[in-house]
Design an enzyme around this catalytic site. Structure first.
Site, PDB file in Angstrom:
ATOM      1  N   ASN A  64      36.681  38.277  14.548  1.00  0.00           N
ATOM      2  CA  ASN A  64      36.107  39.271  13.641  1.00  0.00           C
ATOM      3  C   ASN A  64      34.822  39.790  14.286  1.00  0.00           C
ATOM      4  O   ASN A  64      33.840  39.052  14.396  1.00  0.00           O
ATOM      5  CB  ASN A  64      35.822  38.608  12.288  1.00  0.00           C
ATOM      6  CG  ASN A  64      35.163  39.573  11.319  1.00  0.00           C
ATOM      7  OD1 ASN A  64      34.895  40.729  11.654  1.00  0.00           O
ATOM      8  ND2 ASN A  64      34.897  39.096  10.107  1.00  0.00           N
ATOM      9  N   SER A 143      31.620  58.944  16.047  1.00  0.00           N
ATOM     10  CA  SER A 143      32.478  59.941  15.396  1.00  0.00           C
ATOM     11  C   SER A 143      31.647  61.201  15.240  1.00  0.00           C
ATOM     12  O   SER A 143      30.413  61.126  15.143  1.00  0.00           O
ATOM     13  CB  SER A 143      32.917  59.455  14.009  1.00  0.00           C
ATOM     14  OG  SER A 143      33.432  60.547  13.244  1.00  0.00           O
ATOM     15  N   TYR A 156      30.324  55.406   6.356  1.00  0.00           N
ATOM     16  CA  TYR A 156      30.947  55.546   7.679  1.00  0.00           C
ATOM     17  C   TYR A 156      30.068  56.417   8.592  1.00  0.00           C
ATOM     18  O   TYR A 156      29.797  56.057   9.745  1.00  0.00           O
ATOM     19  CB  TYR A 156      32.331  56.173   7.498  1.00  0.00           C
ATOM     20  CG  TYR A 156      33.148  56.355   8.752  1.00  0.00           C
ATOM     21  CD1 TYR A 156      33.806  55.273   9.338  1.00  0.00           C
ATOM     22  CD2 TYR A 156      33.296  57.605   9.344  1.00  0.00           C
ATOM     23  CE1 TYR A 156      34.575  55.434  10.478  1.00  0.00           C
ATOM     24  CE2 TYR A 156      34.063  57.778  10.476  1.00  0.00           C
ATOM     25  CZ  TYR A 156      34.706  56.697  11.040  1.00  0.00           C
ATOM     26  OH  TYR A 156      35.474  56.861  12.167  1.00  0.00           O
ATOM     27  N   SER A 159      27.030  54.547   9.664  1.00  0.00           N
ATOM     28  CA  SER A 159      27.342  53.530  10.684  1.00  0.00           C
ATOM     29  C   SER A 159      27.531  54.184  12.047  1.00  0.00           C
ATOM     30  O   SER A 159      27.102  53.654  13.070  1.00  0.00           O
ATOM     31  CB  SER A 159      28.594  52.726  10.292  1.00  0.00           C
ATOM     32  OG  SER A 159      29.784  53.486  10.474  1.00  0.00           O
ATOM     33  N   LYS A 160      28.162  55.353  12.072  1.00  0.00           N
ATOM     34  CA  LYS A 160      28.430  56.036  13.345  1.00  0.00           C
ATOM     35  C   LYS A 160      27.147  56.637  13.931  1.00  0.00           C
ATOM     36  O   LYS A 160      26.957  56.656  15.144  1.00  0.00           O
ATOM     37  CB  LYS A 160      29.509  57.107  13.147  1.00  0.00           C
ATOM     38  CG  LYS A 160      30.880  56.530  12.749  1.00  0.00           C
ATOM     39  CD  LYS A 160      31.394  55.555  13.787  1.00  0.00           C
ATOM     40  CE  LYS A 160      32.814  55.091  13.520  1.00  0.00           C
ATOM     41  NZ  LYS A 160      33.285  54.130  14.532  1.00  0.00           N
TER      42      LYS A 160
HETATM   43  P1  NAI Z   1      42.756  51.927  13.854  1.00  0.00           P
HETATM   44  O1  NAI Z   1      42.557  51.486  12.443  1.00  0.00           O
HETATM   45  O2  NAI Z   1      44.095  52.397  14.286  1.00  0.00           O
HETATM   46  O3  NAI Z   1      42.295  50.747  14.847  1.00  0.00           O
HETATM   47  C1  NAI Z   1      41.137  49.990  14.623  1.00  0.00           C
HETATM   48  C2  NAI Z   1      41.403  48.579  15.111  1.00  0.00           C
HETATM   49  O4  NAI Z   1      40.224  47.809  14.826  1.00  0.00           O
HETATM   50  C3  NAI Z   1      42.577  47.890  14.387  1.00  0.00           C
HETATM   51  O5  NAI Z   1      43.431  47.279  15.322  1.00  0.00           O
HETATM   52  C4  NAI Z   1      41.874  46.878  13.477  1.00  0.00           C
HETATM   53  O6  NAI Z   1      42.656  45.706  13.239  1.00  0.00           O
HETATM   54  C5  NAI Z   1      40.642  46.553  14.283  1.00  0.00           C
HETATM   55  N1  NAI Z   1      39.580  45.978  13.450  1.00  0.00           N
HETATM   56  C6  NAI Z   1      39.218  46.340  12.190  1.00  0.00           C
HETATM   57  N2  NAI Z   1      38.243  45.537  11.750  1.00  0.00           N
HETATM   58  C7  NAI Z   1      37.969  44.650  12.761  1.00  0.00           C
HETATM   59  C8  NAI Z   1      37.053  43.577  12.896  1.00  0.00           C
HETATM   60  N3  NAI Z   1      36.228  43.223  11.908  1.00  0.00           N
HETATM   61  N4  NAI Z   1      37.056  42.871  14.060  1.00  0.00           N
HETATM   62  C9  NAI Z   1      37.897  43.208  15.065  1.00  0.00           C
HETATM   63  N5  NAI Z   1      38.774  44.226  14.982  1.00  0.00           N
HETATM   64  C10 NAI Z   1      38.814  44.934  13.839  1.00  0.00           C
HETATM   65  O7  NAI Z   1      41.640  53.040  14.098  1.00  0.00           O
HETATM   66  P2  NAI Z   1      41.511  54.142  15.264  1.00  0.00           P
HETATM   67  O8  NAI Z   1      41.845  55.451  14.683  1.00  0.00           O
HETATM   68  O9  NAI Z   1      42.173  53.695  16.506  1.00  0.00           O
HETATM   69  O10 NAI Z   1      39.918  54.118  15.457  1.00  0.00           O
HETATM   70  C11 NAI Z   1      39.266  53.419  16.508  1.00  0.00           C
HETATM   71  C12 NAI Z   1      37.790  53.790  16.478  1.00  0.00           C
HETATM   72  O11 NAI Z   1      37.645  55.192  16.628  1.00  0.00           O
HETATM   73  C13 NAI Z   1      37.096  53.428  15.160  1.00  0.00           C
HETATM   74  O12 NAI Z   1      35.779  52.984  15.427  1.00  0.00           O
HETATM   75  C14 NAI Z   1      37.074  54.744  14.413  1.00  0.00           C
HETATM   76  O13 NAI Z   1      36.028  54.800  13.480  1.00  0.00           O
HETATM   77  C15 NAI Z   1      36.877  55.721  15.555  1.00  0.00           C
HETATM   78  N6  NAI Z   1      37.266  57.086  15.249  1.00  0.00           N
HETATM   79  C16 NAI Z   1      38.570  57.421  14.938  1.00  0.00           C
HETATM   80  C17 NAI Z   1      38.911  58.741  14.645  1.00  0.00           C
HETATM   81  C18 NAI Z   1      40.315  59.166  14.327  1.00  0.00           C
HETATM   82  O14 NAI Z   1      40.541  60.346  14.051  1.00  0.00           O
HETATM   83  N7  NAI Z   1      41.296  58.265  14.356  1.00  0.00           N
HETATM   84  C19 NAI Z   1      37.892  59.796  14.638  1.00  0.00           C
HETATM   85  C20 NAI Z   1      36.570  59.337  14.971  1.00  0.00           C
HETATM   86  C21 NAI Z   1      36.301  58.026  15.278  1.00  0.00           C
END
Ligand code: NAI
Length: 248
Positions: A64, A143, A156, A159-160
């Site tokens: 975590n 973000s 959110y 945080s970003k």
């Molecule tokens: P996602 O939800 O597909 O992947 C996030 C991963 O982080 C998941 O595998 C989840 O299990 C893991 N996770 C969550 N809490 C955790 C914790 N406490 N410890 C360890 N792992 C943890 O999200 P996505 O879309 O791939 O996003 C990745 C990053 O990019 C995030 O920081 C998100 O805020 C950022 N982001 C995404 C955007 C989008 O359009 N998808 C836009 C802007 C930023």
């Protein structure tokens, strides 16, 4: 010559989504990959296999990222297993959206802990290693809402924004030791999260994007390779928006 040959990258929250895309892209460039996620389940195991097939060393660690003590342990384990940590990507993130008037303390605390405190935890644990190596690249996954704000996402967005200021501060503290820190600010990226949006809402978003398409995870991964590699050796303390021009 591959851009990340011989380097070790540690990426948080990379069992799926953007983190996984980064891990695969870094591996294509020759990097060994250590990644974390809450659990190394079928997703995590599949990610390990796909990376392994690219001929580099890989290991997924269940942890975590919001937990300080667990992070110290996991970073020590990665260092023991891989021998170095040259690239750190603070990617783990969650949303718990709601208008400020209705936002609960739990919504606020969870998002700040997973998105922002996690980056403190990892940077705090990895910096001594990078200092001894006299070099490293830290990338915080921010973000566009961390730059511009967004109604309904105060926790959110805060945080970003914190991740951006954190990268700039670290860049100033340890630049003299050859360590760089930057942030990537993705816009509207096609992932499981955004695929769930209704078609009309998606169409509205795309209309606001000069390049007239949602971003692909590969668009983020390409910029991450640039920031991770020596291609960006004179770039630090920056936030790069990867959003098709949505916010200028
Ligand atoms: P996602 O939800 O597909 O992947 C996030 C991963 O982080 C998941 O595998 C989840 O299990 C893991 N996770 C969550 N809490 C955790 C914790 N406490 N410890 C360890 N792992 C943890 O999200 P996505 O879309 O791939 O996003 C990745 C990053 O990019 C995030 O920081 C998100 O805020 C950022 N982001 C995404 C955007 C989008 O359009 N998808 C836009 C802007 C930023």
């Amino acid at each position: 010559m591959k851009l990340l040959e011989g380097k070790t990258a540690l990426i948080t929250g990379a069992a799926r989504g953007i983190g996984k895309a980064l891990a695969l892209r870094f591996a294509q460039e020759g990097a060994n990959i250590a990644f974390t996620d809450l659990a190394i389940d079928e997703n995590g195991k599949a990610t390990e296999k796909e990376i392994e097939a690219l001929g580099v060393k890989v290991k997924g660690y269940a942890s975590n990222a919001a937990d300080f003590a667990q992070t110290k342990e996991v970073v020590a384990e990665v260092h023991k297993d891989f021998g170095s940590i040259d690239i750190l990507v603070n990617n783990a993130g969650i949303t718990k959206d709601g208008l400020m008037m209705r936002m609960t303390e739990a919504q606020w605390d969870a998002v700040i802990a997973v998105n922002l405190k996690s980056a403190f935890n990892f940077i705090n644990a990895v910096l001594p290693i990078m200092m001894r190596q006299r070099g490293g690249s830290i990338i915080n996954m921010a973000s566009v809402v961390g730059v511009h704000g967004n109604a309904g996402q105060a926790n959110y967005a805060a945080s970003k924004a914190g991740l951006i200021a954190l990268a700039k501060s670290i860049a100033q503290e340890v630049g003299s030791r050859g360590i760089r820190a930057n942030a990537i600010a993705p816009g509207f990226i096609e992932t499981a999260m955004t695929a769930a949006l209704p078609d009309d809402i998606r169409a509205e978003w795309v209309k606001k994007i000069p390049l007239r398409r949602g971003g692909q995870v590969g668009d983020i991964a390409d910029v991450a390779v640039f920031l991770a590699s020596d291609m960006s050796s004179y770039v630090t303390g920056q936030v790069i928006q990867v959003d098709g021009g949505m916010n200028m």
